[in-house]
Design an enzyme around this catalytic site. Sequence first.
Site, mmCIF file in Angstrom:
data_model
loop_
_atom_site.group_PDB
_atom_site.id
_atom_site.type_symbol
_atom_site.label_atom_id
_atom_site.label_comp_id
_atom_site.label_asym_id
_atom_site.label_seq_id
_atom_site.Cartn_x
_atom_site.Cartn_y
_atom_site.Cartn_z
ATOM 1 C CG ASP A 119 10.318 -36.523 38.921
ATOM 2 O OD1 ASP A 119 10.128 -35.718 40.417
ATOM 3 O OD2 ASP A 119 10.024 -37.128 38.279
ATOM 4 C CG ASP B 30 7.917 -40.523 44.892
ATOM 5 O OD1 ASP B 30 7.896 -39.706 44.841
ATOM 6 O OD2 ASP B 30 8.963 -40.772 43.934
#
Length: 676
Positions: free
Chosen positions: A234, A179
């Site tokens: 996202d 990430d």
Amino acid sequence: MRHLPSRPTRANRHRVLGALVAGLLCTAGAVVPAAAHSPAPAAGTRAANGLALTPPMGFNNWNSTHCRAEFNEDMVKGIADIFVEKGLKDAGYEYVNLDDCWAVPERDAEGKLVADPVRFPHGIEAVADYVHAKGLKLGIYTSAGTRTCDSVGIPGALGHEFSDAQQFADWGVDYLKYDNCNNQGVDAKERYTTMRDALVATGRPIVYSICEWGQNKPWEWAAELGNLWRTTGDINDSWGSMLSIMKQNLPLAAAAGPGHWNDPDMLEVGNGGMTDTEYRTHFSMWSVMAAPLLIGSDLRTASRETFDILSNEEVIAVDQDPLGKQGEVLSSEDGRWVVAKEMADGSRAVALFNETGSAQRIATTAAAVGLERASGYTVRDLWAHTTRNTAGGLSATVPAHGTVLLRVAADPRWAAHPPAVELALDGSPLVEAGRTATLTTEVTDLGRTPALTVSAALTGPAGWRVEAASPTRTPALPTGRALATRWRVTAPAAAAPGGYDLALTAQYRSPTGERIRSTVPFLAHVVVPPPPGGGYLSDLPQLSASNGYGPVEKDTSNGESAAGDGHPLTIGGQVYAKGLGAHAASSVEYYAGGACTAVTAQVGVDDEKGAKGTVAFEIWADGTKAASTGVLTNAMAPQPLSADVTGAQVVRLVVTDGGDGDDSDHADWGDLRITC
């Protein structure tokens, strides 16, 4: 960085599989959204680990659990069990991936990561052993920063890349999602290169998923580092979010191929925020885009329909085709999308996708999707699991938010199949209660052979009157000819506003004597005309609504979750008692009945988002953009917006993300009125 930071979300979490059933098909002018097409990375710059030659398939817990307590060892083992028991492993799903919150917040005295003893009492290696014993693989998560993305914040790998990678390898990890949170401003390519080198140094084959949210255009450089890279922020479990992400990912087709994939984030199928029709579109379009298929729902409680969608091997075969081409947009005019994907066997997968809130006819041809000229073609419907012949036309009436996914081939054996017949409804089925509307249906032969003894029937809900006003039968339909039937449709006087199901059914016989029955659903709307003079749109019934997060709110801002969780509509300190609170990407439709002249509003980003949020507002009248703003930010005062909607049957209010992703895009339609 975090997308939609007011929510407890973070950049979301992320199979090597041999090619699936290349022969599944065998017998069994438009406007494209403006976007920069990225060049494919130069030859010789692909990731050298030889993994992910088709897009990874598996599971990741984040979309269904976030960091809640149900994410634990029992869940992970249960998912592995279900992969085997429900046939998902056989369908190609391979990776069972852990996301954030699997570790404790601090490293041990030796600087190593420590599994949370409550969630994973037997440790990660034991979980990996369990998953491997099922013939599956285990994935894990960390961040290219000092800490991960959730507010609990487990240690990130920045400065610990080689020791963390070795620890993962020692545990038997097969996949790493890396990430982008708390990255200390270190150059993205540098950070992701270091972890690539660390993974290589372990000597273990580990699929490398780069999750930097598309901020630094990874499709231009990440193929030399990893196997997949996130192209967007996202996803969340809403039509607006899924649609926005799909539109951002589609133009990047040139960057994808075996071992290096565009990743538009994980699947939301089965989480409950969309309809089954919308989930089929989600799964279809991810497959046409050759995207990783990482299940994001808790399969322990999933519905049969969820399993049916996720286990459709004909659709999976499109995603897993060994040629590795991502589908390309051929047209997208007025929300009617045609996306075609070249397949290894020479066929084409073709998605006819309807972005709009009502059924639409979407058409293309075998030539337009790249097939050579032939005497006839076979066309396989990958959701209906039917095979027909066509003279070259490819068309269907596609339900609102639906996708018809076809696999088309120039096939000398086309005559072995019945002719393809298209069922269509001419006109928008908007019906005022107690009044009769006239609709026209068409049954058209697309086939190379005639359809014989053709009949059409239109049915509606109980209490509705549906009467044919012209012939419903014909002895034969040659190629390209249609049976058109007019129908008088009357909704009961007491019918409440809203959507009602109609169904058009055609029956016919092929030249070889096979009898075919085909049905297409349509959504009719019982509508109420605006009152004389008009009024506030928030007081009128909506025809349809989609929103980036949560529902579109009436007379309050959007709170991103359940209905009624917003605040007073406030733009630049100005409070509005009436209006709509939306979140990009958003679309709301109202019936105007041809009786109205104008829509007006004061628009902007709600003050509750501080300095964040960029949006743009649009007003559409019967498919034509009647007015729009430029990009608006939270720092701007309310902006007046008005549109001439004279004669329009339907008015549509649209909010886009301003072109930078849907980060805190709370969009207010203050003092929203229609004049009639």
